[in-house]
Motif scaffolding. Structure first.
Motif, short mmCIF file in Angstrom:
data_model
loop_
_atom_site.label_atom_id
_atom_site.label_comp_id
_atom_site.label_asym_id
_atom_site.label_seq_id
_atom_site.Cartn_x
_atom_site.Cartn_y
_atom_site.Cartn_z
N LEU A 144 0.85 -1.20 0.00
CA LEU A 144 0.00 0.00 0.00
C LEU A 144 0.88 1.24 0.00
CD1 LEU A 144 -3.00 0.99 0.22
CD2 LEU A 144 -2.63 1.10 2.69
N GLU A 145 0.63 2.15 -0.95
CA GLU A 145 1.36 3.42 -1.01
C GLU A 145 0.43 4.52 -1.49
OE1 GLU A 145 3.56 3.97 -5.15
OE2 GLU A 145 4.29 2.17 -4.14
N GLN A 146 0.77 5.77 -1.12
CA GLN A 146 -0.04 6.90 -1.54
C GLN A 146 0.18 7.18 -3.02
OE1 GLN A 146 -0.21 11.51 -0.20
NE2 GLN A 146 -0.43 10.03 1.47
N LEU A 147 -0.92 7.45 -3.74
CA LEU A 147 -0.86 7.64 -5.19
C LEU A 147 -0.89 9.11 -5.57
CD1 LEU A 147 -1.02 6.59 -8.13
CD2 LEU A 147 -3.51 6.40 -7.82
N ALA A 148 -1.99 9.80 -5.29
CA ALA A 148 -2.15 11.21 -5.69
C ALA A 148 -3.36 11.78 -4.96
CB ALA A 148 -2.31 11.34 -7.20
N THR A 149 -3.52 13.09 -5.08
CA THR A 149 -4.64 13.79 -4.45
C THR A 149 -5.53 14.39 -5.53
OG1 THR A 149 -3.27 14.32 -2.53
CG2 THR A 149 -5.29 15.61 -2.82
N TYR A 150 -6.85 14.30 -5.34
CA TYR A 150 -7.83 14.76 -6.33
C TYR A 150 -8.80 15.70 -5.64
CZ TYR A 150 -5.78 10.86 -8.79
OH TYR A 150 -4.88 10.01 -9.39
N GLY A 151 -8.92 16.93 -6.16
CA GLY A 151 -9.71 17.93 -5.46
C GLY A 151 -10.53 18.83 -6.34
N ALA A 152 -10.97 18.36 -7.51
CA ALA A 152 -11.83 19.19 -8.36
C ALA A 152 -13.09 19.58 -7.58
CB ALA A 152 -12.20 18.44 -9.63
N PRO A 153 -13.52 20.84 -7.67
CA PRO A 153 -14.65 21.29 -6.84
C PRO A 153 -15.92 20.49 -7.04
CG PRO A 153 -13.52 23.17 -7.81
CD PRO A 153 -12.93 21.94 -8.45
N ASP A 154 -16.15 19.94 -8.25
CA ASP A 154 -17.41 19.26 -8.53
C ASP A 154 -17.25 17.74 -8.60
OD1 ASP A 154 -15.86 19.21 -10.77
OD2 ASP A 154 -17.46 19.78 -12.18
N ARG A 155 -16.20 17.19 -8.02
CA ARG A 155 -15.96 15.75 -8.17
C ARG A 155 -16.94 14.92 -7.34
NH1 ARG A 155 -13.28 13.09 -4.31
NH2 ARG A 155 -12.62 11.56 -5.85
N ASP A 156 -17.57 15.52 -6.34
CA ASP A 156 -18.56 14.81 -5.51
C ASP A 156 -19.79 15.69 -5.40
OD1 ASP A 156 -20.07 13.73 -3.27
OD2 ASP A 156 -18.26 12.63 -2.71
N PRO A 157 -20.98 15.19 -5.80
CA PRO A 157 -22.18 16.04 -5.78
C PRO A 157 -22.68 16.37 -4.38
CG PRO A 157 -22.76 13.79 -6.38
CD PRO A 157 -21.25 13.85 -6.36
N ARG A 158 -22.16 15.71 -3.33
CA ARG A 158 -22.66 15.96 -1.98
C ARG A 158 -22.10 17.24 -1.38
NH1 ARG A 158 -21.00 10.01 0.00
NH2 ARG A 158 -19.23 10.66 -1.33
N MET A 159 -20.79 17.46 -1.56
CA MET A 159 -20.12 18.60 -0.97
C MET A 159 -18.71 18.64 -1.54
SD MET A 159 -19.21 17.12 2.85
CE MET A 159 -18.32 18.61 3.30
N ARG A 160 -17.92 19.63 -1.11
CA ARG A 160 -16.53 19.70 -1.54
C ARG A 160 -15.76 18.57 -0.85
NH1 ARG A 160 -12.65 23.56 -3.38
NH2 ARG A 160 -10.98 22.21 -4.21
N VAL A 161 -15.21 17.67 -1.64
CA VAL A 161 -14.51 16.50 -1.12
C VAL A 161 -13.16 16.38 -1.80
CG1 VAL A 161 -14.51 13.99 -0.86
CG2 VAL A 161 -16.65 15.25 -0.61
N VAL A 162 -12.11 16.30 -1.01
CA VAL A 162 -10.77 16.04 -1.51
C VAL A 162 -10.42 14.59 -1.21
CG1 VAL A 162 -8.32 16.61 -1.27
CG2 VAL A 162 -10.03 18.42 -1.20
N SER A 163 -9.98 13.87 -2.23
CA SER A 163 -9.64 12.47 -2.04
C SER A 163 -8.14 12.26 -2.19
CB SER A 163 -10.36 11.59 -3.08
OG SER A 163 -9.99 10.24 -2.92
#
Length: 272
Positions: free
Chosen positions: A89-108
């Motif tokens: 298991l290793e960290q890959l990348a961060t994804y933070g487009a404002p509209d990537r989740d319809p519920r709220m602002r979510v950074v993955s």
């Protein structure tokens, strides 16, 4: 320190998503779960979830891996557990487009997990089913080759779960892009590191290792040249002291991963 008002900034949530890759029946496969809740209820997605207040990112990724798949993460710097139901298991990348989740602002914060051929996973959490799916089925040949952008792989998809027929399976959220990035990370890392052995059992043959490279890279490799390269790379493989006939034919020598983490010379990916 002057007074700090957290309410002066918009709230947002943090999640972890997992790209879990393995080789099954000579094909590169990834773990997907069918979402049991909105948004995208009924759609296939990468496993993952929200980070809790009392855990760090690595801990959240390891917890989600166990909850939704039954797999355990192990420290990449330590030998894999035996018997192994664990995953690198290793960290890959961060994804933070404002509209990537319809519920709220979510950074993955996405993580990449690699594991040997494993039995069917179990679903848990908010996932009502889980399966190993060939990467080509999810991304399509064009995206897998890097010739189109990920949004083409989710055309016609929306949070209501509708998708058009034909073409690759439409994954929820921006998971097609995350999956494509995870595949490319794995393809690149097995060039210069010993990470390909994470797809293998503790003892394996050169032929089994070659099929890992072929599945991850999507190419056919010359068996003799491959054998010469991997056995001639210092620290890559060490003899395990036995043979096996599980591939059929004559007994093949068994190897274990050596102590090298970086390969010199590297295993360069063939141009296709």
């Amino acid at each position: 320190m002057p007074p700090y008002d957290p309410s002066a900034f918009p709230p947002f949530a943090v999640t972890v998503d997992l790209v879990v890759l393995t080789v099954r029946r000579h094909a590169l496969c990834t773990l997907v779960v069918r979402r049991g809740e909105a948004p995208y209820k009924g759609r296939w997605a990468l496993p993952g979830g929200f980070v809790r207040e009392d855990e760090d990112l690595g801990g959240a990724a390891a917890r989600e891996l166990v909850e939704e798949t039954g797999l355990c993460a192990h420290d990449p710097a330590a030998p894999p557990p035996v018997p192994s139901n664990g995953a690198h298991l290793e960290q890959l990348a961060t994804y933070g487009a404002p509209d990537r989740d319809p519920r709220m602002r979510v950074v993955s914060v996405a993580h990449l997990a690699l594991a040997p051929d494993l039995p069917a996973p179990r679903a848990g959490g908010d996932a009502n089913s889980a399966r190993w799916a060939p990467v080509e089925e999810l991304l399509g040949e064009e995206l897998l080759a890097g010739t189109v952008d990920a949004p083409a792989a989710v055309r016609g998809a929306d949070a209501g779960g509708e998708e058009k027929e034909g073409g690759p399976v439409a994954l929820a959220f921006d998971h097609a892009r995350i999956l494509a990035d995870g595949v490319e990370r794995a393809r690149s890392k097995i060039e210069y590191s010993s990470l390909a052995t994470a797809f293998c059992p503790p003892e394996f043959t050169v032929g089994e290792l070659r099929r890992v490279y072929e599945a991850v890279w999507g190419v056919a490799l010359d068996p003799r040249n491959f054998h010469r390269k991997v056995t001639g790379t210092p620290g890559f493989l060490v003899p395990a002291g036995g043979t096996t006939t599980r591939q059929g034919g004559r007994p093949a020598q068994l190897f274990r991963a050596g102590g090298a983490t970086l390969l010199n010379p590297p295993m360069l990916r063939p141009e296709v």
